[in-house]
Structure formats: structure tokens, C-alpha cells
Design a protein around this motif. Structure first.
Motif, PDB file in Angstrom:
ATOM      1  N   ILE A 195       0.859  -1.191   0.000  1.00 29.06           N
ATOM      2  CA  ILE A 195       0.000   0.000   0.000  1.00 29.06           C
ATOM      3  C   ILE A 195       0.892   1.237   0.000  1.00 29.06           C
ATOM      4  O   ILE A 195       1.862   1.321   0.765  1.00 29.06           O
ATOM      5  N   LEU A 196       0.558   2.197  -0.867  1.00 32.33           N
ATOM      6  CA  LEU A 196       1.235   3.492  -0.883  1.00 32.33           C
ATOM      7  C   LEU A 196       0.201   4.545  -0.514  1.00 32.33           C
ATOM      8  O   LEU A 196      -0.879   4.588  -1.104  1.00 32.33           O
ATOM      9  N   ASP A 197       0.523   5.382   0.462  1.00 32.69           N
ATOM     10  CA  ASP A 197      -0.401   6.447   0.885  1.00 32.69           C
ATOM     11  C   ASP A 197       0.194   7.811   0.555  1.00 32.69           C
ATOM     12  O   ASP A 197       1.383   8.053   0.813  1.00 32.69           O
ATOM     13  N   TYR A 198      -0.644   8.683  -0.006  1.00 33.79           N
ATOM     14  CA  TYR A 198      -0.212  10.034  -0.364  1.00 33.79           C
ATOM     15  C   TYR A 198      -1.264  11.034   0.095  1.00 33.79           C
ATOM     16  O   TYR A 198      -2.443  10.697   0.210  1.00 33.79           O
ATOM     17  N   VAL A 199      -0.813  12.272   0.293  1.00 27.76           N
ATOM     18  CA  VAL A 199      -1.728  13.386   0.489  1.00 27.76           C
ATOM     19  C   VAL A 199      -1.407  14.383  -0.616  1.00 27.76           C
ATOM     20  O   VAL A 199      -0.248  14.728  -0.834  1.00 27.76           O
ATOM     21  N   SER A 200      -2.440  14.798  -1.345  1.00 28.82           N
ATOM     22  CA  SER A 200      -2.285  15.771  -2.411  1.00 28.82           C
ATOM     23  C   SER A 200      -2.976  17.055  -1.996  1.00 28.82           C
ATOM     24  O   SER A 200      -4.101  17.030  -1.522  1.00 28.82           O
ATOM     25  N   GLU A 201      -2.292  18.165  -2.199  1.00 23.96           N
ATOM     26  CA  GLU A 201      -2.868  19.462  -1.820  1.00 23.96           C
ATOM     27  C   GLU A 201      -3.670  20.091  -2.963  1.00 23.96           C
ATOM     28  O   GLU A 201      -4.405  21.047  -2.747  1.00 23.96           O
ATOM     29  N   ASN A 202      -3.488  19.590  -4.198  1.00 28.33           N
ATOM     30  CA  ASN A 202      -4.184  20.175  -5.343  1.00 28.33           C
ATOM     31  C   ASN A 202      -4.099  19.233  -6.547  1.00 28.33           C
ATOM     32  O   ASN A 202      -3.419  18.211  -6.497  1.00 28.33           O
ATOM     33  N   ALA A 203      -4.763  19.616  -7.632  1.00 33.64           N
ATOM     34  CA  ALA A 203      -4.815  18.766  -8.832  1.00 33.64           C
ATOM     35  C   ALA A 203      -3.426  18.554  -9.431  1.00 33.64           C
ATOM     36  O   ALA A 203      -3.125  17.468  -9.932  1.00 33.64           O
ATOM     37  N   VAL A 204      -2.575  19.558  -9.369  1.00 32.55           N
ATOM     38  CA  VAL A 204      -1.216  19.422  -9.915  1.00 32.55           C
ATOM     39  C   VAL A 204      -0.461  18.324  -9.174  1.00 32.55           C
ATOM     40  O   VAL A 204       0.182  17.470  -9.793  1.00 32.55           O
ATOM     41  N   GLN A 205      -0.563  18.313  -7.848  1.00 30.16           N
ATOM     42  CA  GLN A 205       0.106  17.271  -7.058  1.00 30.16           C
ATOM     43  C   GLN A 205      -0.494  15.890  -7.343  1.00 30.16           C
ATOM     44  O   GLN A 205       0.234  14.904  -7.416  1.00 30.16           O
ATOM     45  N   THR A 206      -1.811  15.832  -7.508  1.00 29.33           N
ATOM     46  CA  THR A 206      -2.454  14.553  -7.827  1.00 29.33           C
ATOM     47  C   THR A 206      -1.892  14.006  -9.133  1.00 29.33           C
ATOM     48  O   THR A 206      -1.537  12.827  -9.225  1.00 29.33           O
ATOM     49  N   ALA A 207      -1.774  14.861 -10.143  1.00 30.39           N
ATOM     50  CA  ALA A 207      -1.223  14.439 -11.431  1.00 30.39           C
ATOM     51  C   ALA A 207       0.240  14.007 -11.286  1.00 30.39           C
ATOM     52  O   ALA A 207       0.666  13.028 -11.906  1.00 30.39           O
ATOM     53  N   GLN A 208       1.004  14.711 -10.444  1.00 39.60           N
ATOM     54  CA  GLN A 208       2.413  14.358 -10.236  1.00 39.60           C
ATOM     55  C   GLN A 208       2.548  13.000  -9.550  1.00 39.60           C
ATOM     56  O   GLN A 208       3.420  12.200  -9.901  1.00 39.60           O
ATOM     57  N   ILE A 209       1.689  12.730  -8.569  1.00 38.99           N
ATOM     58  CA  ILE A 209       1.695  11.430  -7.886  1.00 38.99           C
ATOM     59  C   ILE A 209       1.405  10.328  -8.910  1.00 38.99           C
ATOM     60  O   ILE A 209       2.080   9.303  -8.945  1.00 38.99           O
ATOM     61  N   ALA A 210       0.425  10.557  -9.761  1.00 37.27           N
ATOM     62  CA  ALA A 210       0.051   9.573 -10.782  1.00 37.27           C
ATOM     63  C   ALA A 210       1.177   9.379 -11.797  1.00 37.27           C
ATOM     64  O   ALA A 210       1.449   8.257 -12.226  1.00 37.27           O
ATOM     65  N   GLU A 211       1.844  10.456 -12.163  1.00 38.42           N
ATOM     66  CA  GLU A 211       2.943  10.381 -13.136  1.00 38.42           C
ATOM     67  C   GLU A 211       4.086   9.535 -12.581  1.00 38.42           C
ATOM     68  O   GLU A 211       4.626   8.664 -13.272  1.00 38.42           O
ATOM     69  N   THR A 212       4.432   9.752 -11.324  1.00 37.95           N
ATOM     70  CA  THR A 212       5.479   8.964 -10.668  1.00 37.95           C
ATOM     71  C   THR A 212       5.073   7.497 -10.578  1.00 37.95           C
ATOM     72  O   THR A 212       5.860   6.604 -10.880  1.00 37.95           O
ATOM     73  N   PHE A 213       3.834   7.255 -10.186  1.00 30.73           N
ATOM     74  CA  PHE A 213       3.284   5.902 -10.109  1.00 30.73           C
ATOM     75  C   PHE A 213       3.401   5.196 -11.459  1.00 30.73           C
ATOM     76  O   PHE A 213       3.791   4.036 -11.548  1.00 30.73           O
ATOM     77  N   ALA A 214       3.088   5.903 -12.546  1.00 30.64           N
ATOM     78  CA  ALA A 214       3.080   5.307 -13.890  1.00 30.64           C
ATOM     79  C   ALA A 214       4.473   4.893 -14.347  1.00 30.64           C
ATOM     80  O   ALA A 214       4.602   3.994 -15.185  1.00 30.64           O
ATOM     81  N   CYS A 215       5.498   5.501 -13.805  1.00 33.77           N
ATOM     82  CA  CYS A 215       6.865   5.167 -14.211  1.00 33.77           C
ATOM     83  C   CYS A 215       7.212   3.714 -13.905  1.00 33.77           C
ATOM     84  O   CYS A 215       8.097   3.143 -14.546  1.00 33.77           O
ATOM     85  N   ASP A 216       6.539   3.106 -12.939  1.00 32.92           N
ATOM     86  CA  ASP A 216       6.810   1.717 -12.556  1.00 32.92           C
ATOM     87  C   ASP A 216       5.894   0.710 -13.247  1.00 32.92           C
ATOM     88  O   ASP A 216       5.988  -0.486 -12.997  1.00 32.92           O
TER      89      ASP A 216
END
Length: 149
Positions: free
Chosen positions: A10-31
Motif C-alpha cells: 500500500i502506498l499512501d499520499y496526500v495531495s494538496e491540489n490537482a497538480v500534485q495529484t497528477a504528479q503522484i500519478a505520473e510517478t506511479f506510472a513510471c513503474d
């Protein structure tokens, strides 16, 4: 008593805005390797499509990503892996995916990113999957939990 299945990771994140949400997803997609089944969960407007756009960016897909709300699936072939983005919000009944010819797309070797997957749970491929749960915790703040099953 039966064993309750637990996620492998399980990976847990907190996003403060849509830009951070997209960045979390982009990093996730790299794997991502290229044949994952990913279920995006969360209420309307919570950021599932923002997450999908971030995944596409992480896969080096640089064309506009739109949610397939009316077409049910968009396939992107220009990145480092094939991406099939499904949105079953407007599905009338689970059996409708058979009538629409979407079973093959669900089984196709690609990264399958599915919004509102719970609406077709009986048709999901029997394989390991990843669930991405996005929860609103403030006006723009989100809790994102990525579980590997």
C-alpha cells in the motif's frame, strides 16, 4: 474462519491540489510494466480523471487525455505502453459492456485504467490488480491510497 485477502503493498499520499495529484500519478506510472489492471475509485469530481492524465504523462503520452464518459473507452497508442482508459459512470447495466463489445478491450494486453470499475466487477479480468482510492479531505486536498492486490 476464512482468510481476508490483504494487499501486497500500500502506498499512501496526500495531495494538496490537482497538480500534485497528477504528479503522484505520473510517478506511479513510471513503474508500470504494461499489462496492469488499475481501478480508480472515488466520488464524482474527486480527481480520477486528473489521476488518469498523470498516468498518461508518466507513460509519455503527450496528447490530450479526456475521460471517455460517453464512449466508455479511449485507447492511447503513442506512449511507452498501450493505455486503455475506461469510464463506466454512464453504464446502464453491467451486461451492457458485452453489447458494446468491451470485453475484448478489458482483456487486451495493455494498461487498463478503469473509472467506476465496481459497476462491472463481475466482468473484470481475473488477475492481480491495483486499486487507487481517492478521497476528498478538503476543498482541494485529497488522500490517495494505492493498493497492490
Amino acid at each position: 474462519m476464512g482468510m481476508v485477502k490483504q494487499p501486497k503493498r500500500i502506498l499512501d499520499y496526500v495531495s494538496e491540489n490537482a497538480v500534485q495529484t497528477a504528479q503522484i500519478a505520473e510517478t506511479f506510472a513510471c513503474d508500470l510494466a504494461g499489462n496492469e489492471l488499475i481501478l480508480l475509485n472515488g466520488e464524482v469530481g474527486v480527481g480520477k480523471s486528473v489521476f488518469a492524465k498523470g498516468v498518461a504523462s508518466g507513460l509519455e503520452i503527450f496528447i490530450p487525455i479526456t475521460s471517455p464518459t460517453f464512449t466508455f473507452v479511449n485507447v492511447y497508442t503513442t506512449g511507452r505502453a498501450l493505455l486503455s482508459h475506461f469510464d463506466f459512470y454512464r453504464l446502464e447495466s453491467p451486461d451492457e459492456i458485452q453489447n458494446l463489445g468491451l470485453l475484448d478491450a478489458l482483456e487486451a494486453p495493455s494498461i487498463r485504467l478503469i473509472e467506476w470499475g465496481e459497476r462491472i466487477s463481475q466482468y473484470l479480468p481475473k488477475q492481480d490488480y491495483i486499486s487507487v482510492d481517492i478521497q476528498r479531505t478538503g476543498e482541494n486536498r485529497r488522500k490517495i491510497k494505492i493498493s497492490f492486490w
